[in-house]
Write an enzyme that holds these catalytic residues in place. Sequence first.
Site, PDB file in Angstrom:
ATOM      1  N   GLU A  86       0.861  -1.266  -0.055  1.00  0.00           N
ATOM      2  CA  GLU A  86       0.119  -0.116  -0.013  1.00  0.00           C
ATOM      3  C   GLU A  86       0.869   1.465   0.070  1.00  0.00           C
ATOM      4  OE1 GLU A  86      -3.013  -0.320  -0.434  1.00  0.00           O
ATOM      5  OE2 GLU A  86      -3.530  -2.157   0.333  1.00  0.00           O
ATOM      6  N   THR A 122      -0.860   0.814 -10.746  1.00  0.00           N
ATOM      7  CA  THR A 122      -2.286   0.095 -10.286  1.00  0.00           C
ATOM      8  C   THR A 122      -3.077   0.894  -9.543  1.00  0.00           C
ATOM      9  OG1 THR A 122      -2.995  -2.046  -9.354  1.00  0.00           O
ATOM     10  CG2 THR A 122      -1.365  -0.764  -8.247  1.00  0.00           C
ATOM     11  N   ASP A 178      -3.748  -9.792  -8.523  1.00  0.00           N
ATOM     12  CA  ASP A 178      -4.042  -8.775  -9.763  1.00  0.00           C
ATOM     13  C   ASP A 178      -2.963  -7.915 -10.432  1.00  0.00           C
ATOM     14  OD1 ASP A 178      -4.246  -7.635  -7.382  1.00  0.00           O
ATOM     15  OD2 ASP A 178      -6.401  -6.847  -7.660  1.00  0.00           O
ATOM     16  N   GLU A 202     -11.931  -0.612 -10.842  1.00  0.00           N
ATOM     17  CA  GLU A 202     -11.457  -1.431 -11.783  1.00  0.00           C
ATOM     18  C   GLU A 202     -12.349  -1.561 -13.177  1.00  0.00           C
ATOM     19  OE1 GLU A 202      -9.569  -2.265  -7.938  1.00  0.00           O
ATOM     20  OE2 GLU A 202     -11.694  -2.126  -8.590  1.00  0.00           O
ATOM     21  N   GLU A 225     -19.334  -6.450  -4.941  1.00  0.00           N
ATOM     22  CA  GLU A 225     -17.624  -6.675  -4.835  1.00  0.00           C
ATOM     23  C   GLU A 225     -17.228  -8.184  -5.368  1.00  0.00           C
ATOM     24  OE1 GLU A 225     -13.934  -5.792  -2.706  1.00  0.00           O
ATOM     25  OE2 GLU A 225     -15.618  -4.833  -3.753  1.00  0.00           O
TER      26      GLU A 225
END
Length: 580
Positions: A202, A570, A338, A482, A455
């Site tokens: 993060e 990302t 991902d 996304e 979700e």
Amino acid sequence: MPQRIIPRVNGPRVRIRTLILGGAFFATIWYLLQGLKLGDVSLESVRLEKHMNSGPLSHPYKFVKSSVDWGKLTPKYPPEKPFTPLPPAVSSRRIPKLPRVQHQFGPETGEFHQKRHNRRVAVRQLAVKSWNAYRTYAWKKDALLPLSGAGRDQFSGWAATLVDSLDTLWIMGMRDEFDEAIAAVAEIDFGKSTTPNVNIFETNIRYLGGLLAAYDLSKREILLQKAIELGDLIYAGFDTKNRMPVDNILLGPIKAGEGLQVEPQVVSASPGTLSLEMARLSQLTGNPKYYSAISRITDLFHAGQNQTALPGLFPMWVSMSKGDVISGNTFTLAGCVDSLYEYFPKMHFLFSGAEPKYLALTRNFLSAAKKYLLFRPFVPQNDDILMAGNRNVDIQTNNPYPIDPETEHLACFIGGTYALAGRLLSSPEDVSVGAKLTRGCVYAYKSFPTGIMPERLNMAYKSHLPKGFTTAKDARYILRPEAIESVFYMWRITGEQEWQEAAWDMFKAVERGTRTEKGAASVVDVTVQPGDIEREDYMESFWIAETLKYFYLVFSPPDIISLDKYVLNTEAHPFLRPAV
């Protein structure tokens, strides 16, 4: 800038030249005005660029050095030298120029231009509202609580929403807000944390990515200084016996020079999503140590890619302590994995093809995902769409079980990744696969009463099952980007109008579903009727950093953050590609 003094010169040649230049000037103005009437994309881009260009500061700031200089600590486990050098950032006979990625857009009609402009304004208004709510109720906190009107720390207390939103403020022309935010960034102390450990993933994508992108756009030097401070902290996360990164950096042992111990298992996205940011930091600073650190991770994944239970794909869990990215029997494109896949083609793009490992990683994963993880669900109108599912492998026989048709909103990034990689690899088939995957997520948005995809859900894919959805395992919408991310890529790569219309339908649904007086809030259940929506007291930093930015860019002139000039991480932070 000093005023230029032009000497006075008399004579007919000067007067004639003046008349000619004057006529040309007015003709140019007339032409531009006509272009504006017709919705000329380039003229509108110039206007937007004026908002994006660097200018005088509206808020003064002073660099405040963090209380710990992470770059000067003596590591317990020093890295091997010499460092791995950066790949060359130029084309040559050995490294052919990459294909054009973005569609070659032509002039717009006036009606289309006005519609797009109005939609962009609507997105910007929501972004302004969300930012003002954060500034009012949660300033310098990591996240806004939009129902209670308060703030919350969750990522070390370094103002995650503020740093994550910097480039969005710049792109949307919010100059005063941008400069005020930089003044706050200047005071962040990366030597202190609200938690004893710092999550490396993060911290890398939100904080370091946010600082680097804002620097690439604005060239505000203080942003690079802060990025170096943070990059040195992330680099300290590699102070382990095998020089592989930890998942969580324990600040106490690092400060004491004790080094760190790598966790037995981590999700594969954690080490696999450090590459783009650390490589860009090496490019900007000329210091190869950041890239050298992540290149060892790349080597590990590259060496093991075709030795896994599903060759070409990596298991959800890997072991950096053992250097094992092969063992494991759970495979997915969604959460936990991902962005590992997302970064393979993006690193290939950042380096303009100069590091062949990323090309091989990209090709192998695209092929394997089509073989093992993508499926066509059975839906009422038999739409030609694809979804990304999951696979488990029998540990005893090493044979894969049938595909599990569960998918997540997180997996919706994959359509854009296929389209981008398809362009980079000159593979129209993969661009088409990307379109079908993106249509699958758009279909999921349209199918639920709120107009929003949940979700996590399951879909039917076997012929004996009823057509459509089977479960909504997690019915929340937590402001994720996304799906609109892939719609953005499909629009910019193909230029097909369906993507702008899909984006507008999605925006209207999301704006309606998340609306509060104080910013935007997560939705508890998207399967209910719009009038029955309940909201959670939470606004993630990626709401402004990603979701609203992608909506805004869909409705902006296509040369704003061109896909041929920038690589987006990302967290939707655009890094400027070195000149090719």
